[in-house]
Each structure stands twice: as structure tokens, then as C-alpha cells.
Design a protein around this motif. Structure first.
Motif, PDB file in Angstrom:
ATOM      1  N   HIS A 119       0.850  -1.192   0.000  1.00 30.69           N
ATOM      2  CA  HIS A 119       0.000   0.000   0.000  1.00 30.69           C
ATOM      3  C   HIS A 119       0.888   1.246   0.000  1.00 30.69           C
ATOM      4  O   HIS A 119       1.810   1.355   0.797  1.00 30.69           O
ATOM      5  N   VAL A 120       0.571   2.168  -0.897  1.00 27.17           N
ATOM      6  CA  VAL A 120       1.229   3.478  -0.920  1.00 27.17           C
ATOM      7  C   VAL A 120       0.148   4.521  -0.694  1.00 27.17           C
ATOM      8  O   VAL A 120      -0.831   4.587  -1.454  1.00 27.17           O
ATOM      9  N   VAL A 121       0.292   5.319   0.336  1.00 23.88           N
ATOM     10  CA  VAL A 121      -0.678   6.381   0.607  1.00 23.88           C
ATOM     11  C   VAL A 121       0.084   7.694   0.764  1.00 23.88           C
ATOM     12  O   VAL A 121       1.143   7.732   1.396  1.00 23.88           O
ATOM     13  N   SER A 122      -0.431   8.749   0.148  1.00 24.65           N
ATOM     14  CA  SER A 122       0.281  10.018   0.086  1.00 24.65           C
ATOM     15  C   SER A 122      -0.587  11.144   0.637  1.00 24.65           C
ATOM     16  O   SER A 122      -1.810  11.146   0.474  1.00 24.65           O
ATOM     17  N   ILE A 123       0.074  12.092   1.285  1.00 24.40           N
ATOM     18  CA  ILE A 123      -0.630  13.250   1.825  1.00 24.40           C
ATOM     19  C   ILE A 123      -0.644  14.350   0.771  1.00 24.40           C
ATOM     20  O   ILE A 123       0.405  14.769   0.271  1.00 24.40           O
ATOM     21  N   SER A 124      -1.849  14.787   0.435  1.00 24.36           N
ATOM     22  CA  SER A 124      -2.039  15.835  -0.567  1.00 24.36           C
ATOM     23  C   SER A 124      -2.797  17.002   0.071  1.00 24.36           C
ATOM     24  O   SER A 124      -2.915  17.090   1.296  1.00 24.36           O
ATOM     25  N   THR A 125      -3.300  17.905  -0.752  1.00 20.73           N
ATOM     26  CA  THR A 125      -4.045  19.056  -0.252  1.00 20.73           C
ATOM     27  C   THR A 125      -5.315  19.268  -1.063  1.00 20.73           C
ATOM     28  O   THR A 125      -5.330  19.057  -2.279  1.00 20.73           O
ATOM     29  N   THR A 126      -6.351  19.683  -0.385  1.00 19.47           N
ATOM     30  CA  THR A 126      -7.604  19.957  -1.067  1.00 19.47           C
ATOM     31  C   THR A 126      -7.510  21.173  -1.974  1.00 19.47           C
ATOM     32  O   THR A 126      -8.367  21.399  -2.831  1.00 19.47           O
TER      33      THR A 126
END
Length: 237
Positions: A127-134
Motif C-alpha cells: 500500500h502506498v498512501v500520500s498526503i495531498s491538499t484539497t
């Protein structure tokens, strides 16, 4: 080498959201490889601190290699490290561009590439999960931040691309698009004004982010998702 059932690699892990994610994954029973440019060794033998600037070529591979040297496997990656520089577009400097793209794009690329290659060799998914921005989808005139949109928009697109490319190999790819979170990035004196940017009338807490990432970690039928944790900001105002 210590054998452990599951291992997570978390970037930007020395403070704020990253520090919360380390604690969250440990509660799930994961061993954790915690990366930041400067990070102290942990008293917990199941947390391996690996210092390094992911904007520098080769560092992503070195962190993944360290995970295998200590724990023998890698199951999840949280691309949490990021740089946010709010400025008018014409005020960005070449140095700003290099700094933001270095962490937000090269760092994401090199860590994820090394991790996915390792997961493929391992053969049992990941699993790869990334923090982004709205802000990628909901630009705000009060928060000019085109470099965030340029880089995190790319991460969102790559998140979906990787989800489709590796779905049949058991590797999932997701992102969490954040509103404004109570972290050391923001001055406490700004909290009231920042809260007004969210329809729910408050800023987010680190636990809100950790809960979302751990939901995705456990949601085995979810991939290619950009999960908004932004107090309704992306829905409108």
C-alpha cells in the motif's frame, strides 16, 4: 534482522502529522521506518529512524534498503513529507521551485519507486498512501499556492495511475487531501482565521489525518482514492 508481520515506512516522521502516523501504525502492530531530514533514534526497537533528505537522489532507495536490513520486508509507505510555500505565483523564486518540487515530487517519486519495486519482489502486495491538499481541486484566493497545486496535483494523478497499474499485483495506491491541520506549520494566533476556511468551522487535528490514513490502510477494496479530510472545504463554502 527482526521478523515482523507488517512494516510501514513514513516520511516527514519527526513531528506533527508524521509523528502521529508513527504512533498510529505502531498501535496497529506495525513496525515503522521513520524518516525525516533530522530525526532522533527511537527508544522503541520496532521503530527505525532513518535520517535523510528525500529531495536528494538516492535517499528514497536508502530508506527502503534500511527497512529490509532491519525488518526484512515492507508493506506500506506513507508519503507524508511535504513543503508548502503560500505565495503569489509571480513571487515564487527558483529556489522555492527547487525546494517544493524536490520534496513533493522527487521525494514522492523516489520513495514510492523503491518501495513498489521491493513490494513486487516480495510478491504479497502493499500500500502506498500520500498526503495531498484539497487546494488542488479547490483553489482559494486567500491562500495563493500554485506550487502546492502543481506538485500535489501531480501526486494525485500519479496516485490513480499507480492504483490501476499495480491493482492486479495487490499493491494499492491512495491519497489523503487535507484542509488546514493543527501542526507546527501554522502559528496558533492564526487558528481562528484558518478555521473560517472550513465549512465545519474548525481546523483539522492530527488525529483526523491519522484516522483517515489508517482507514485506507485497512480498506482493502479501496484503491485510487483521493480521500478529502478538509472539513468540507472541497465541497464548497
Amino acid at each position: 534482522m527482526t521478523n515482523t508481520p507488517r512494516v510501514a515506512l513514513i516520511t516527514g516522521a519527526s513531528q506533527g502529522i508524521g509523528e502521529g502516523l508513527v504512533a498510529g501504525y505502531r498501535k496497529l502492530g506495525y513496525a515503522v521506518v521513520a524518516n525525516s531530514r533530522t530525526i532522533a533514534d527511537s527508544d522503541d526497537p520496532m521503530v527505525l529512524a532513518v535520517a535523510g533528505d528525500i529531495a536528494e537522489p538516492g535517499v528514497g532507495q536508502r530508506i527502503v534498503d534500511a527497512a529490509f536490513e532491519r525488518f526484512g520486508r515492507l508493506d506500506s509507505v506513507v508519503n507524508n513529507a511535504g513543503i508548502f510555500v503560500p505565495k503569489a505565483f509571480v513571487d515564487y523564486t527558483d529556489e522555492d521551485y527547487d525546494n517544493v518540487t524536490g520534496v513533493n515530487l522527487r521525494g514522492y517519486f523516489e520513495v514510492s519507486r523503491a518501495a513498489i519495486a521491493a513490494m513486487l519482489r516480495q510478491g504479497d502486495g502493499g500500500h502506498v498512501v500520500s498526503i495531498s491538499t484539497t487546494l488542488v481541486e479547490h483553489a482559494n484566493s486567500q491562500v495563493p499556492s500554485a506550487l502546492a497545486s502543481l506538485t500535489k496535483g501531480g501526486v494525485n494523478a500519479a496516485t490513480r495511475a499507480l492504483a490501476v497499474e499495480y491493482a492486479q499485483r495487490g499493491i494499492r495506491s491512495n491519497a489523503v487531501a487535507l484542509g488546514i491541520i493543527r501542526t507546527p506549520m501554522h502559528e496558533p494566533s492564526d487558528y481562528d482565521a484558518l478555521a473560517a476556511l472550513h465549512p465545519v468551522g474548525r481546523i483539522g487535528e492530527i488525529d483526523d489525518v491519522v484516522d483517515a490514513v489508517l482507514y485506507l490502510e485497512n480498506a482493502k477494496f479501496v484503491t485510487g482514492e483521493i480521500l478529502h479530510v478538509d472539513g468540507g472545504q472541497s465541497a464548497g463554502h
